[in-house]
Design an enzyme around this catalytic site. Structure first.
Site, short mmCIF file in Angstrom:
data_model
loop_
_atom_site.label_atom_id
_atom_site.label_comp_id
_atom_site.label_asym_id
_atom_site.label_seq_id
_atom_site.Cartn_x
_atom_site.Cartn_y
_atom_site.Cartn_z
N HIS A 36 8.52 24.55 -16.41
CA HIS A 36 9.40 25.28 -17.15
C HIS A 36 10.17 26.38 -16.57
O HIS A 36 9.24 27.12 -15.72
CB HIS A 36 8.41 25.92 -18.36
CG HIS A 36 7.71 24.95 -19.30
ND1 HIS A 36 6.76 24.58 -18.92
CD2 HIS A 36 8.27 24.37 -20.34
CE1 HIS A 36 6.37 23.71 -20.02
NE2 HIS A 36 7.53 23.62 -20.63
N CYS B 199 6.65 18.39 -13.75
CA CYS B 199 7.57 18.91 -14.72
C CYS B 199 6.93 20.34 -14.88
O CYS B 199 6.22 20.72 -14.49
CB CYS B 199 7.03 18.31 -16.19
SG CYS B 199 7.81 16.52 -16.43
N GLU C 257 6.36 19.01 -27.60
CA GLU C 257 7.31 19.50 -26.59
C GLU C 257 8.30 19.35 -27.18
O GLU C 257 9.25 18.08 -27.39
CB GLU C 257 6.76 18.61 -25.36
CG GLU C 257 6.11 18.89 -24.19
CD GLU C 257 6.31 20.25 -23.62
OE1 GLU C 257 7.21 20.94 -24.19
OE2 GLU C 257 5.53 20.57 -22.67
N GLU D 197 2.87 22.13 -7.52
CA GLU D 197 1.95 21.09 -8.15
C GLU D 197 1.79 19.76 -6.98
O GLU D 197 0.58 19.58 -6.92
CB GLU D 197 2.74 20.64 -9.22
CG GLU D 197 2.87 21.32 -10.37
CD GLU D 197 3.43 20.74 -11.91
OE1 GLU D 197 3.58 19.49 -11.77
OE2 GLU D 197 3.83 21.43 -12.67
N HIS E 97 4.73 26.05 -27.65
CA HIS E 97 4.21 24.68 -27.61
C HIS E 97 3.56 24.49 -28.98
O HIS E 97 3.63 23.43 -29.60
CB HIS E 97 3.50 24.09 -26.38
CG HIS E 97 4.42 23.95 -25.18
ND1 HIS E 97 4.66 25.11 -24.24
CD2 HIS E 97 5.12 23.22 -24.89
CE1 HIS E 97 5.33 24.64 -23.42
NE2 HIS E 97 5.79 23.64 -23.84
N HIS F 85 12.77 24.85 -26.06
CA HIS F 85 12.87 25.73 -24.81
C HIS F 85 13.16 24.99 -23.69
O HIS F 85 13.45 23.70 -23.78
CB HIS F 85 11.47 26.07 -24.45
CG HIS F 85 10.40 25.12 -24.39
ND1 HIS F 85 9.85 24.52 -25.48
CD2 HIS F 85 9.85 24.52 -23.39
CE1 HIS F 85 9.03 23.72 -25.03
NE2 HIS F 85 8.99 23.75 -23.71
N GLU G 36 12.13 20.24 -26.29
CA GLU G 36 12.62 20.65 -24.89
C GLU G 36 14.04 20.13 -24.76
O GLU G 36 14.35 19.28 -25.03
CB GLU G 36 11.78 19.99 -23.65
CG GLU G 36 10.33 20.50 -23.84
CD GLU G 36 9.63 20.14 -22.38
OE1 GLU G 36 9.88 19.04 -22.09
OE2 GLU G 36 9.01 21.15 -21.91
C1 IPE Z 1 8.77 19.75 -18.80
C2 IPE Z 1 8.07 18.96 -19.47
C3 IPE Z 1 8.62 17.52 -19.71
C4 IPE Z 1 6.68 19.07 -20.09
C5 IPE Z 1 6.09 20.41 -19.49
O1 IPE Z 1 5.69 20.09 -18.05
P1 IPE Z 1 4.11 20.73 -17.84
O2 IPE Z 1 3.29 20.61 -19.06
O3 IPE Z 1 3.83 20.11 -16.69
O4 IPE Z 1 4.45 22.25 -17.67
P2 IPE Z 1 3.96 23.31 -16.58
O5 IPE Z 1 2.36 23.76 -16.86
O6 IPE Z 1 4.09 22.73 -15.42
O7 IPE Z 1 4.66 24.65 -16.83
MG MG Z 2 3.76 20.94 -14.57
MN MN Z 3 7.53 22.46 -22.60
#
Ligand code: IPE
Ligand code: MG
Ligand code: MN
Length: 177
Positions: free
Chosen positions: A68, A66, A111, A86, A25, A31, A113
């Site tokens: 990964h 959201c 981001e 979450e 990031h 990714h 993605e």
């Molecule tokens: C997938 C998207 C659009 C952004 C990442 O989500 P998060 O920032 O909530 O990622 P984690 O910390 O949950 O991995």
């Molecule tokens: Mg998340």
């Molecule tokens: Mn990401």
């Protein structure tokens, strides 16, 4: 705890490697990501307010969850795992569509993605993980549209980017049920 790694991909979502989450990031490299939209039986969307100390977009409102995929983890598994971690909800998700974006976040992060979007309908109530989420609410598509127009800064960049496609996708999804 060992560092969390994410999956680097090319523009067709083919894996090209793996990298530590924060580094990806910071560098803005493409990714793989998963994005979940849960609706109740009245077709209201379950929104998540991100925990204030998340690495980016703390305190902003967004879709239900959201995350990964880990290297070698399927997107379906990652989406269902993240929804449980979450929001405390164990649901079977339906893959809906894929999209990619390259968007600036808070904290100087990016981001970039290839996102896999999943839907579910459920009247289960969330049990928030306080490390991930500060609050939740249900709102109709019309209400979310109004709030996004009135106060876009209260929402995450990827939610603002993706939400335009959701009403059509929800119609399609609920017709199939
Ligand atoms: C997938 C998207 C659009 C952004 C990442 O989500 P998060 O920032 O909530 O990622 P984690 O910390 O949950 O991995
Ligand atoms: Mg998340
Ligand atoms: Mn990401």
């Amino acid at each position: 705890m060992s560092a969390i790694e994410v999956i680097l991909v090319d523009h067709l979502d083919r894996p090209t490697g793996r990298m530590e989450k924060l580094e990806v990031h910071e560098k803005g490299l493409l990714h793989r990501a998963v994005t979940v939209y849960v609706f109740n039986s009245q077709h209201q969307l379950l929104l998540q307010q991100r925990a204030s100390d998340k690495y980016h977009c703390g305190g902003l409102w967004s879709n239900t969850c959201c995350g990964h995929p880990y290297p070698l983890e399927s997107t379906q598994h990652a989406a269902e795992r993240r929804l449980y971690e979450e929001m405390g909800m164990r649901l079977t998700l339906t893959p809906m569509f894929e999209l990619s974006y390259n968007l600036p976040m808070s904290n100087g992060l990016t981001e970039h993605e290839y996102g896999h979007v999943y839907f579910a309908v459920s009247d289960d109530l969330p049990r928030l993980n306080p490390q991930e989420a500060d609050n939740w609410c249900y709102a109709s598509i019309e209400e979310v549209t109004r709030r996004v127009e009135q106060d876009p800064d209260a929402f995450t960049p990827w939610f603002l980017h993706t939400f335009a496609r959701i009403p059509q996708q929800l119609k399609y999804f609920t017709r199939k049920m």
